[in-house]
Design an enzyme around this catalytic site. Structure first.
Site, short mmCIF file in Angstrom:
data_model
loop_
_atom_site.label_atom_id
_atom_site.label_comp_id
_atom_site.label_asym_id
_atom_site.label_seq_id
_atom_site.Cartn_x
_atom_site.Cartn_y
_atom_site.Cartn_z
N LYS A 159 0.86 -1.19 0.00
CA LYS A 159 0.00 0.00 0.00
C LYS A 159 0.89 1.23 0.00
O LYS A 159 1.22 1.77 1.05
CB LYS A 159 -0.89 0.01 1.25
CG LYS A 159 -2.19 -0.78 1.07
CD LYS A 159 -3.13 -0.62 2.25
CE LYS A 159 -3.98 0.62 2.20
NZ LYS A 159 -5.04 0.61 1.19
N1 PMP Z 1 -7.41 -4.04 -2.65
C1 PMP Z 1 -6.97 -2.77 -2.75
C2 PMP Z 1 -6.32 -2.34 -4.02
C3 PMP Z 1 -7.11 -1.88 -1.67
O1 PMP Z 1 -6.67 -0.63 -1.76
C4 PMP Z 1 -7.75 -2.31 -0.48
C5 PMP Z 1 -7.92 -1.37 0.67
N2 PMP Z 1 -6.84 -1.40 1.55
C6 PMP Z 1 -8.19 -3.64 -0.43
C7 PMP Z 1 -8.01 -4.47 -1.52
C8 PMP Z 1 -8.86 -4.16 0.82
O2 PMP Z 1 -7.93 -4.34 1.85
P1 PMP Z 1 -8.36 -4.26 3.37
O3 PMP Z 1 -9.48 -5.20 3.53
O4 PMP Z 1 -7.15 -4.68 4.10
O5 PMP Z 1 -8.76 -2.86 3.63
#
Ligand code: PMP
Length: 308
Positions: A159
């Site tokens: 991220k």
């Molecule tokens: N895929 C992407 C590209 C994201 O940005 C996110 C958000 N963080 C997610 C999936 C979902 O991840 P999480 O459940 O950890 O928020």
């Protein structure tokens, strides 16, 4: 989404007033996208405000920083305390939490390593990401013309702030086309993620979701929902999903910290299943909300109570 200011933001070790939490225009991260971040939620429970899967989010933050060779000047324990302190200082029982680690002021150029590493944590009220209606009725998605970046361009399991330009391209394309959001394929043509959420489908009563290797983020909500689904007796498999898998699914839905669990009612103008929220998605939504609000003992270890 307009931000409603709260009271305090944690910046490099101290709580400062919301309006004073500013950076210089020559901040490295602003020019080169050299930052990593997390999106976390705290929920209201009977025992007060609880941060959901905080340690899993912080572990992913440290992993993202490691890939970009950013030394976070705080330990995971210190960032845990800082997060709790920031939630408490703002007096919000439920909120969205945004820790960000970024290359700061003092250096320019493509070598980020000499630039300082700064850390901040902001919290604010962020209700339902796609609105009340989306949770019940579902959203309309478009498979994007933009491909998701792959493991050898920008690692999709990280991220990083700059990487989100890829998601923004898909999001804007979908919005301008009259859809709620996009879904990105990888270079091989298989499904990866939405702009900020993971994808699940239901086929023959079982759940399927693309693997990390396809180019997805290893979503914490995805893991949460998969765990809950298995505990409810469903089969959950990770496998490559094609466009056809999505078009012919009995149900489809998205998971993410901001989005939570949102049904997909249409993909590329084709109704998904009966064209609304399916029964399995509804069951999982209910179990998910019970878990995050501390109403299910089995999932208590996922909660960090901020005033303990
Ligand atoms: N895929 C992407 C590209 C994201 O940005 C996110 C958000 N963080 C997610 C999936 C979902 O991840 P999480 O459940 O950890 O928020």
């Amino acid at each position: 989404m307009p931000i409603t200011p709260t009271s305090k933001i944690w910046m490099d070790g101290t709580l400062v007033d919301w309006d004073d939490a500013t950076v210089h225009v020559m901040t490295h991260g602003l020019h080169y996208g050299s930052g990593v971040f997390e999106g976390i939620r705290a929920y209201e429970t009977k025992r007060g405000s609880a941060v959901f899967r905080l340690q899993d989010h912080l572990r992913r933050l440290f992993r993202s920083a490691h890939v970009y060779q950013m030394e976070i000047p705080y330990s995971q324990e210190e960032l845990t305390q800082a997060t709790e302190e920031t939630v408490l200082a703002n007096g919000l029982p439920a909120c969205y939490i945004r820790p960000i680690v970024y290359r700061g002021y003092g250096e320019m150029g493509l070598n980020p390593l000499p630039a300082p590493v700064n850390v901040s944590i902001a919290v604010w009220h962020w209700g339902l990401y796609l609105g009340e209606e989306a949770v019940d009725a579902g959203v309309r998605r478009k498979i994007s013309a933009w491909k998701r970046m792959d493991h050898n361009t920008l690692p999709p399991g990280v991220k990083a702030t700059g990487q989100y330009l890829n998601s923004s391209l898909a999001k804007v394309e979908a919005l301008k086309g009259g859809y709620d959001d996009g879904i990105l394929l990888n270079q091989a043509g298989y499904i990866t993620d939405g702009s900020g959420a993971n994808v699940f489908i239901v086929k023959d009563g079982a759940l399927a979701t693309p693997p990390f290797q396809a180019g997805c983020l290893d979503g914490i909500t995805k893991d949460t929902v998969a765990t809950i689904a298995r505990d409810l007796g469903y089969v959950v498999v990770e496998r490559n999903l094609s466009r056809l898998d999505l078009y012919t699914a009995e149900e489809a839905f998205f998971t993410g910290t901001a989005a939570e669990v949102v049904p997909i009612r249409e993909i590329d103008d084709r109704a998904t299943g009966s064209g609304g929220r399916g029964p399995i998605c509804k069951e999982l939504q209910e179990a998910f909300f019970a878990a995050v609000h501390g109403e299910d003992e089995r999932y208590r270890s996922w909660l960090t109570f901020v005033d303990d």
